[in-house]
Design a protein around this motif. Structure first.
Motif, PDB file in Angstrom:
ATOM      1  N   LEU A 116      43.894 -20.546 -31.353  1.00  0.00           N
ATOM      2  CA  LEU A 116      44.822 -19.483 -30.979  1.00  0.00           C
ATOM      3  C   LEU A 116      45.791 -19.947 -29.897  1.00  0.00           C
ATOM      4  N   GLU A 117      45.285 -20.692 -28.938  1.00  0.00           N
ATOM      5  CA  GLU A 117      46.150 -21.182 -27.857  1.00  0.00           C
ATOM      6  C   GLU A 117      47.178 -22.175 -28.378  1.00  0.00           C
ATOM      7  N   GLN A 118      46.779 -22.992 -29.356  1.00  0.00           N
ATOM      8  CA  GLN A 118      47.720 -23.949 -29.930  1.00  0.00           C
ATOM      9  C   GLN A 118      48.835 -23.247 -30.701  1.00  0.00           C
ATOM     10  N   ARG A 119      48.576 -22.024 -31.113  1.00  0.00           N
ATOM     11  CA  ARG A 119      49.560 -21.266 -31.878  1.00  0.00           C
ATOM     12  C   ARG A 119      50.015 -20.016 -31.137  1.00  0.00           C
ATOM     13  N   SER A 120      49.990 -20.084 -29.825  1.00  0.00           N
ATOM     14  CA  SER A 120      50.305 -18.914 -29.003  1.00  0.00           C
ATOM     15  C   SER A 120      51.768 -18.486 -29.118  1.00  0.00           C
ATOM     16  N   ASN A 121      52.624 -19.385 -29.635  1.00  0.00           N
ATOM     17  CA  ASN A 121      54.027 -19.025 -29.823  1.00  0.00           C
ATOM     18  C   ASN A 121      54.295 -18.450 -31.218  1.00  0.00           C
ATOM     19  N   MET A 122      53.236 -18.251 -31.988  1.00  0.00           N
ATOM     20  CA  MET A 122      53.360 -17.706 -33.337  1.00  0.00           C
ATOM     21  C   MET A 122      52.837 -16.278 -33.358  1.00  0.00           C
ATOM     22  N   GLU A 123      53.184 -15.574 -34.404  1.00  0.00           N
ATOM     23  CA  GLU A 123      52.728 -14.195 -34.537  1.00  0.00           C
ATOM     24  C   GLU A 123      51.760 -14.016 -35.690  1.00  0.00           C
ATOM     25  N   PHE A 124      51.444 -15.131 -36.383  1.00  0.00           N
ATOM     26  CA  PHE A 124      50.560 -15.024 -37.551  1.00  0.00           C
ATOM     27  C   PHE A 124      49.736 -16.297 -37.674  1.00  0.00           C
ATOM     28  N   VAL A 125      48.441 -16.144 -37.798  1.00  0.00           N
ATOM     29  CA  VAL A 125      47.562 -17.274 -38.074  1.00  0.00           C
ATOM     30  C   VAL A 125      46.342 -16.748 -38.837  1.00  0.00           C
ATOM     31  N   TYR A 126      45.980 -17.447 -39.899  1.00  0.00           N
ATOM     32  CA  TYR A 126      44.812 -17.033 -40.671  1.00  0.00           C
ATOM     33  C   TYR A 126      43.529 -17.293 -39.873  1.00  0.00           C
ATOM     34  N   LEU A 127      42.637 -16.327 -39.918  1.00  0.00           N
ATOM     35  CA  LEU A 127      41.308 -16.504 -39.334  1.00  0.00           C
ATOM     36  C   LEU A 127      40.324 -16.964 -40.398  1.00  0.00           C
ATOM     37  N   ARG A 128      40.341 -16.296 -41.537  1.00  0.00           N
ATOM     38  CA  ARG A 128      39.543 -16.700 -42.690  1.00  0.00           C
ATOM     39  C   ARG A 128      40.155 -16.082 -43.944  1.00  0.00           C
ATOM     40  N   ARG A 129      40.251 -16.928 -44.988  1.00  0.00           N
ATOM     41  CA  ARG A 129      40.855 -16.467 -46.233  1.00  0.00           C
ATOM     42  C   ARG A 129      39.802 -16.235 -47.305  1.00  0.00           C
ATOM     43  N   MET A 130      40.199 -15.415 -48.267  1.00  0.00           N
ATOM     44  CA  MET A 130      39.387 -15.157 -49.449  1.00  0.00           C
ATOM     45  C   MET A 130      37.992 -14.624 -49.105  1.00  0.00           C
ATOM     46  N   MET A 131      37.928 -13.600 -48.273  1.00  0.00           N
ATOM     47  CA  MET A 131      36.658 -12.995 -47.895  1.00  0.00           C
ATOM     48  C   MET A 131      36.319 -11.840 -48.836  1.00  0.00           C
ATOM     49  N   ASP A 132      35.044 -11.603 -49.001  1.00  0.00           N
ATOM     50  CA  ASP A 132      34.608 -10.409 -49.710  1.00  0.00           C
ATOM     51  C   ASP A 132      35.134  -9.192 -48.939  1.00  0.00           C
ATOM     52  N   PRO A 133      35.755  -8.239 -49.619  1.00  0.00           N
ATOM     53  CA  PRO A 133      36.336  -7.087 -48.918  1.00  0.00           C
ATOM     54  C   PRO A 133      35.365  -6.354 -48.009  1.00  0.00           C
ATOM     55  N   VAL A 134      34.099  -6.279 -48.396  1.00  0.00           N
ATOM     56  CA  VAL A 134      33.109  -5.593 -47.555  1.00  0.00           C
ATOM     57  C   VAL A 134      32.905  -6.358 -46.257  1.00  0.00           C
ATOM     58  N   ALA A 135      32.811  -7.698 -46.348  1.00  0.00           N
ATOM     59  CA  ALA A 135      32.623  -8.510 -45.156  1.00  0.00           C
ATOM     60  C   ALA A 135      33.853  -8.448 -44.251  1.00  0.00           C
ATOM     61  N   ALA A 136      35.039  -8.442 -44.857  1.00  0.00           N
ATOM     62  CA  ALA A 136      36.267  -8.361 -44.069  1.00  0.00           C
ATOM     63  C   ALA A 136      36.354  -7.025 -43.338  1.00  0.00           C
ATOM     64  N   GLN A 137      35.946  -5.960 -44.007  1.00  0.00           N
ATOM     65  CA  GLN A 137      35.995  -4.640 -43.385  1.00  0.00           C
ATOM     66  C   GLN A 137      35.025  -4.545 -42.219  1.00  0.00           C
ATOM     67  N   ALA A 138      33.895  -5.242 -42.314  1.00  0.00           N
ATOM     68  CA  ALA A 138      32.931  -5.235 -41.202  1.00  0.00           C
ATOM     69  C   ALA A 138      33.535  -5.867 -39.958  1.00  0.00           C
ATOM     70  N   VAL A 139      34.373  -6.888 -40.126  1.00  0.00           N
ATOM     71  CA  VAL A 139      35.039  -7.519 -38.978  1.00  0.00           C
ATOM     72  C   VAL A 139      36.100  -6.571 -38.419  1.00  0.00           C
ATOM     73  N   LEU A 140      36.868  -5.953 -39.297  1.00  0.00           N
ATOM     74  CA  LEU A 140      37.909  -5.039 -38.841  1.00  0.00           C
ATOM     75  C   LEU A 140      37.323  -3.833 -38.117  1.00  0.00           C
ATOM     76  N   ALA A 141      36.098  -3.462 -38.482  1.00  0.00           N
ATOM     77  CA  ALA A 141      35.453  -2.312 -37.847  1.00  0.00           C
ATOM     78  C   ALA A 141      35.198  -2.541 -36.357  1.00  0.00           C
ATOM     79  N   LEU A 142      35.260  -3.803 -35.923  1.00  0.00           N
ATOM     80  CA  LEU A 142      35.079  -4.109 -34.498  1.00  0.00           C
ATOM     81  C   LEU A 142      36.288  -3.691 -33.680  1.00  0.00           C
ATOM     82  N   LYS A 143      37.425  -3.426 -34.383  1.00  0.00           N
ATOM     83  CA  LYS A 143      38.660  -2.961 -33.736  1.00  0.00           C
ATOM     84  C   LYS A 143      39.102  -3.893 -32.612  1.00  0.00           C
ATOM     85  N   ILE A 144      39.139  -5.165 -32.928  1.00  0.00           N
ATOM     86  CA  ILE A 144      39.606  -6.167 -31.974  1.00  0.00           C
ATOM     87  C   ILE A 144      41.121  -6.247 -32.061  1.00  0.00           C
ATOM     88  N   PRO A 145      41.842  -6.045 -30.975  1.00  0.00           N
ATOM     89  CA  PRO A 145      43.313  -6.059 -31.013  1.00  0.00           C
ATOM     90  C   PRO A 145      43.852  -7.370 -31.584  1.00  0.00           C
TER      91      PRO A 145
END
Length: 581
Positions: free
Chosen positions: A119-148
């Motif tokens: 993240l620090e290496q890309r601090s001048n960017m507004e978009f960076v992938y964290l993980r691609r092609m996740m199962d929607p249920v698993a992705a929703q569990a991460v989003l449920a943490l409501k991390i800004p």
């Protein structure tokens, strides 16, 4: 003496007025400045500032589209795209809440320090992938943490239900769902579709709060229906795999074609790979060997050599030829048979697979006639299947031939072919001398081309029937209740500096039912051990696959009388005249 009070006030009056004037002037100047600034912001630089504001909160986002599905000829799915979610982050926003990074790393099962470094290496960017092609249920569990700063994006992942059974034919797509190999690559433009585009407003956390408008409508990818029959493909894969393992082969291929249309019903290659997870596989595994790999075919070419003989008008299926003593010399090379077959006729040359007979026959007509016949059957040129990387093979121009070249080409050496070219050529014989270009797409039948008179094609089929008989080299290809025409081939494997000792291609080409051809199949096994003959290694694969394919396609038997009445096999002449088996 002191001035009177009134005089003192009069003396101060001018200074007060001057100061008031100065204050009003400054206020007026400030007002003018504010007005000028307002004009600059609201009029002069309005478009620029609006654009800058939009850049911070208004975004144009792609609308993902699903890649078109691929189906077999019966509508069974071979490749489908399933919806998945990819998580991405806005680095500046997420770094502003760095205390949440360990929590996010744990949810993604990654190292927290490594994640923060990315993240620090890309601090001048507004978009960076964290993980691609996740199962929607698993992705929703991460989003449920409501991390800004953490958001999701809908994507599609390709899934191949048949796995390694159709791997080299279908190929695969990359992480962006673009075709990389096989038919996925060949028809990428048709399957891909066009993503749409929408304009949205995001809040300071990068979350979409409003969709403003639709910039471009998404266009879904088109589906593709192949000529491949999934059930027959499974049969071919099963029985070819058994032979591949039993004979410790280095590679193997099988092609099955519809004799009447040129449609490819099955195409199998070994070794294979899992297109759902290509990790651990290599480009060698991805190769569709039936289309890209060339080899010297050996005796299976005699069918076309003798077709040229029939077409010359100088030979009939019963024309005699003397092959005694079973060998002769040509330009310092020995042309030999496995035994001294003595006096044969044209049909027996095929039945016995006589190299001496085939080469002596070609001496009775011009090299150009043989060359034109082979070119007519499709050798030395592309089959026009449209498959990426298809090899054209090699058929030297007849004007460059020496006498030994004509001899060796007559029995399948000195030229290179692919398994698909062999299937196309035998399919041409099966359909009465009419060539159909092979196709992978259902209904995409090209214009047929006659390359051999029907009379001679039927005579050739009759001659090939004697090969698949109790006394022929292809007896292992016999199928109960059906007539089979075919040819075995065993060819030395060429390497750097010459032929490799003890290494061969075992080949069988077959047509069934011979009296009314429906299916043509070619089996090629590279370097089988300990047996290496086409009649031993490849012919049984043909039989087992065709038994199942004929049943699946509900092709009626054409030889019940022979199997239950034990009547003799018809001669080539009888077959040419349309005689019943």
């Amino acid at each position: 003496p002191k001035l009177p009070q009134s005089t003192h006030l009069r003396a101060r009056g001018p200074r007060v007025r001057w100061r008031l004037a100065l204050v009003f002037a400054l206020l007026a100047l400030a007002g003018v400045g504010l007005l000028a600034r307002a004009v600059d912001l609201q009029v002069v630089r309005r478009e620029f500032l609006q654009q800058q504001g939009d850049m911070r909160f208004l975004r144009e986002l792609p609308i993902p589209v699903s890649r078109g599905s691929i189906f077999d000829r019966n509508g069974e799915p071979l490749a489908v795209s399933t919806p998945v979610d990819s998580l991405w982050a806005d680095p500046p926003v997420l770094l502003a809440h760095a205390d949440r990074i360990p929590e996010l790393a744990k949810a993604l099962d990654v190292n927290a320090a490594e994640l923060q470094r990315r993240l620090e290496q890309r601090s001048n960017m507004e978009f960076v992938y964290l993980r691609r092609m996740m199962d929607p249920v698993a992705a929703q569990a991460v989003l449920a943490l409501k991390i800004p700063g953490v958001n999701k994006q809908r994507e599609y992942r390709r899934y191949y239900p048949t796995g390694d059974v159709t791997a080299q034919v279908l190929g695969f797509t990359n992480i962006n769902d673009q075709g990389q190999e096989g038919l996925e690559l060949a028809y990428n433009h048709w399957l891909s579709g066009k993503p749409g585009l929408q304009r949205v407003i995001r809040n300071r956390l990068g979350q979409i709060v409003q969709s403003v408008d639709l910039v471009r409508e998404p266009v879904q990818g088109h589906s593709l229906t192949l000529s491949i029959d999934r059930s027959i493909q499974y049969l071919a894969y099963q029985y070819l795999s058994e032979a591949y393992i039993k004979y410790h082969a280095r590679a193997a291929s099988m092609v099955i074609m519809d004799a009447r249309t040129g449609g490819i019903l099955a195409m199998v290659n070994l070794p294979s790979f899992n297109p759902n997870n290509i990790a651990g596989s290599t480009p060698r595994d991805w190769r569709n060997r039936a289309v890209t790999d060339v080899f010297e075919p050996g005796s299976v070419m005699k069918a076309f050599t003798l077709s040229a003989a029939l077409d010359s008008g100088k030979w009939t299926p019963t024309s005699p030829i003397n092959t005694t003593p079973g060998w002769y010399m040509m330009d310092g090379y020995t042309i030999r048979d496995v035994a001294d077959f003595g006096k044969l006729d044209l049909t027996s040359v095929i039945t016995k697979s006589s190299n001496v007979g085939a080469s002596l026959i070609t001496a009775t007509f011009s090299e150009k006639r043989l060359y034109d016949m082979l070119r007519g059957f499709g050798f030395g040129r592309s089959t026009e299947s449209g498959f990426p990387g298809e090899a054209s093979g090699l058929l030297p121009v007849y004007t460059s031939w020496r006498p030994i070249n004509r001899v060796t080409i007559s029995y399948g050496y000195g030229l290179n072919v692919t398994a698909l070219q062999l299937a196309q050529a035998y399919s041409t014989l099966a359909d009465g001398g009419v060539l159909h270009h092979p196709t992978f797409v259902k209904g995409d039948d090209g214009a047929p081309v006659r390359v051999l008179p029907e009379k001679y094609a039927r005579e050739m089929i009759g001659m090939l029937r004697t090969v698949v008989s109790p006394t022929g080299t292809g007896s292992a290809a016999m199928i109960a209740n059906y007539t089979v025409a075919g040819k075995t081939g065993t060819a030395h494997l060429a390497g750097a500096g010459g032929y490799l000792k003890g290494e061969y291609y075992a080949v069988f080409c077959g047509i069934v039912p011979a009296t009314d051809p429906r299916l043509v199949a070619v089996v090629v096994v590279r370097d089988p051990k300990p047996d290496h003959y086409g009649g031993v290694v490849s012919a049984p694969v043909f039989r087992r696959v065709m038994e199942g394919a004929l049943r699946l396609l509900d092709v009626p038997p054409d030889n019940v009388q022979h199997w239950y009445g034990q009547t003799p096999l018809p001669t080539a002449a009888a077959n040419a005249a349309g005689g019943a088996p």
